[in-house]
Write an enzyme that holds these catalytic residues in place. Sequence first.
Site, PDB file in Angstrom:
ATOM      1  N   LYS A  11      48.599  47.750  37.171  1.00  0.00           N
ATOM      2  CA  LYS A  11      47.649  48.579  37.904  1.00  0.00           C
ATOM      3  C   LYS A  11      47.747  50.058  37.459  1.00  0.00           C
ATOM      4  CE  LYS A  11      47.722  45.475  41.902  1.00  0.00           C
ATOM      5  NZ  LYS A  11      47.851  45.405  43.386  1.00  0.00           N
ATOM      6  N   TYR A  51      37.981  42.373  44.605  1.00  0.00           N
ATOM      7  CA  TYR A  51      38.735  42.363  45.867  1.00  0.00           C
ATOM      8  C   TYR A  51      37.827  42.055  47.066  1.00  0.00           C
ATOM      9  CZ  TYR A  51      42.840  44.215  43.458  1.00  0.00           C
ATOM     10  OH  TYR A  51      43.929  44.371  42.627  1.00  0.00           O
ATOM     11  N   ASN A 114      51.203  49.068  44.193  1.00  0.00           N
ATOM     12  CA  ASN A 114      52.339  48.170  43.967  1.00  0.00           C
ATOM     13  C   ASN A 114      52.440  47.656  42.530  1.00  0.00           C
ATOM     14  OD1 ASN A 114      50.214  46.433  44.099  1.00  0.00           O
ATOM     15  ND2 ASN A 114      50.955  45.241  45.832  1.00  0.00           N
ATOM     16  N   HIS A 117      49.477  43.016  39.742  1.00  0.00           N
ATOM     17  CA  HIS A 117      48.779  41.943  40.460  1.00  0.00           C
ATOM     18  C   HIS A 117      49.202  40.605  39.892  1.00  0.00           C
ATOM     19  CE1 HIS A 117      45.410  39.637  42.179  1.00  0.00           C
ATOM     20  NE2 HIS A 117      45.336  39.059  41.000  1.00  0.00           N
ATOM     21  N   GLU A 128      39.826  34.793  38.274  1.00  0.00           N
ATOM     22  CA  GLU A 128      40.183  36.173  37.899  1.00  0.00           C
ATOM     23  C   GLU A 128      40.258  36.341  36.382  1.00  0.00           C
ATOM     24  OE1 GLU A 128      42.670  36.846  42.055  1.00  0.00           O
ATOM     25  OE2 GLU A 128      43.784  36.741  40.159  1.00  0.00           O
TER      26      GLU A 128
HETATM   27  P1  CMP Z   1      47.566  42.596  45.602  1.00  0.00           P
HETATM   28  O1  CMP Z   1      48.271  41.647  46.515  1.00  0.00           O
HETATM   29  O2  CMP Z   1      47.738  42.479  44.139  1.00  0.00           O
HETATM   30  O3  CMP Z   1      45.996  42.567  45.956  1.00  0.00           O
HETATM   31  C1  CMP Z   1      45.536  43.168  47.161  1.00  0.00           C
HETATM   32  C2  CMP Z   1      46.008  44.586  47.166  1.00  0.00           C
HETATM   33  O4  CMP Z   1      45.661  45.334  48.315  1.00  0.00           O
HETATM   34  C3  CMP Z   1      47.537  44.588  47.201  1.00  0.00           C
HETATM   35  O5  CMP Z   1      48.032  44.075  45.999  1.00  0.00           O
HETATM   36  C4  CMP Z   1      47.785  46.050  47.477  1.00  0.00           C
HETATM   37  O6  CMP Z   1      47.529  46.853  46.309  1.00  0.00           O
HETATM   38  C5  CMP Z   1      46.680  46.293  48.509  1.00  0.00           C
HETATM   39  N1  CMP Z   1      47.210  46.097  49.852  1.00  0.00           N
HETATM   40  C6  CMP Z   1      47.611  44.963  50.421  1.00  0.00           C
HETATM   41  N2  CMP Z   1      48.033  45.153  51.683  1.00  0.00           N
HETATM   42  C7  CMP Z   1      47.883  46.468  51.918  1.00  0.00           C
HETATM   43  C8  CMP Z   1      48.117  47.302  53.042  1.00  0.00           C
HETATM   44  N3  CMP Z   1      48.599  46.805  54.187  1.00  0.00           N
HETATM   45  N4  CMP Z   1      47.841  48.608  52.932  1.00  0.00           N
HETATM   46  C9  CMP Z   1      47.331  49.095  51.779  1.00  0.00           C
HETATM   47  N5  CMP Z   1      47.072  48.357  50.667  1.00  0.00           N
HETATM   48  C10 CMP Z   1      47.343  47.062  50.744  1.00  0.00           C
END
Ligand code: CMP
Length: 139
Positions: A11, A51, A114, A117, A128
């Site tokens: 990311k 998303y 984070n 993905h 995807e």
């Molecule tokens: P990912 O699980 O790859 O895909 C969905 C994304 O949404 C996740 O990673 C985070 O980047 C974001 N995300 C998920 N939960 C939260 C949250 N509680 N607050 C903010 N961002 C979130």
Amino acid sequence: MATNRTFTMLKPDAVEKGHIGAILEKISASGFRIVAMKLTQMTTKDAQAFYAIHSERPFFADLVEYMTRGPIVAAVLEKDNAVEDFRTLIGATNPADAAEGTIRKMFAESISENAVHGSDSDENAAIESAFHFSGREMF
Ligand code: CMP
């Protein structure tokens, strides 16, 4: 049917911090073969579509802004049990909860940014992968 393939994105936060090489090294050392890969940048429309499942969540607008603010590395990876093993390798969505040695523990700072993905099912891995790559770009 298990395809033994998963889809990943390094990311924008991971790319900005210069972690592409270290993360790819860890992915390769964990036994994943790179089937397709490119440096690309998602448009707002791309991120909203990718998303869409999160469109009602309170963090959706921030997620779209984050995922479009700079380049990402999109890749398709192959290994036995790829989806599950890759999710183990990257660790919990929130890096604070991620196990020691996982990619998110090592390279991510928050639940929203984070670093990486990983697809959550074989079906989504195929969807995807097709979102980012044509059949001719997968080897
Ligand atoms: P990912 O699980 O790859 O895909 C969905 C994304 O949404 C996740 O990673 C985070 O980047 C974001 N995300 C998920 N939960 C939260 C949250 N509680 N607050 C903010 N961002 C979130």
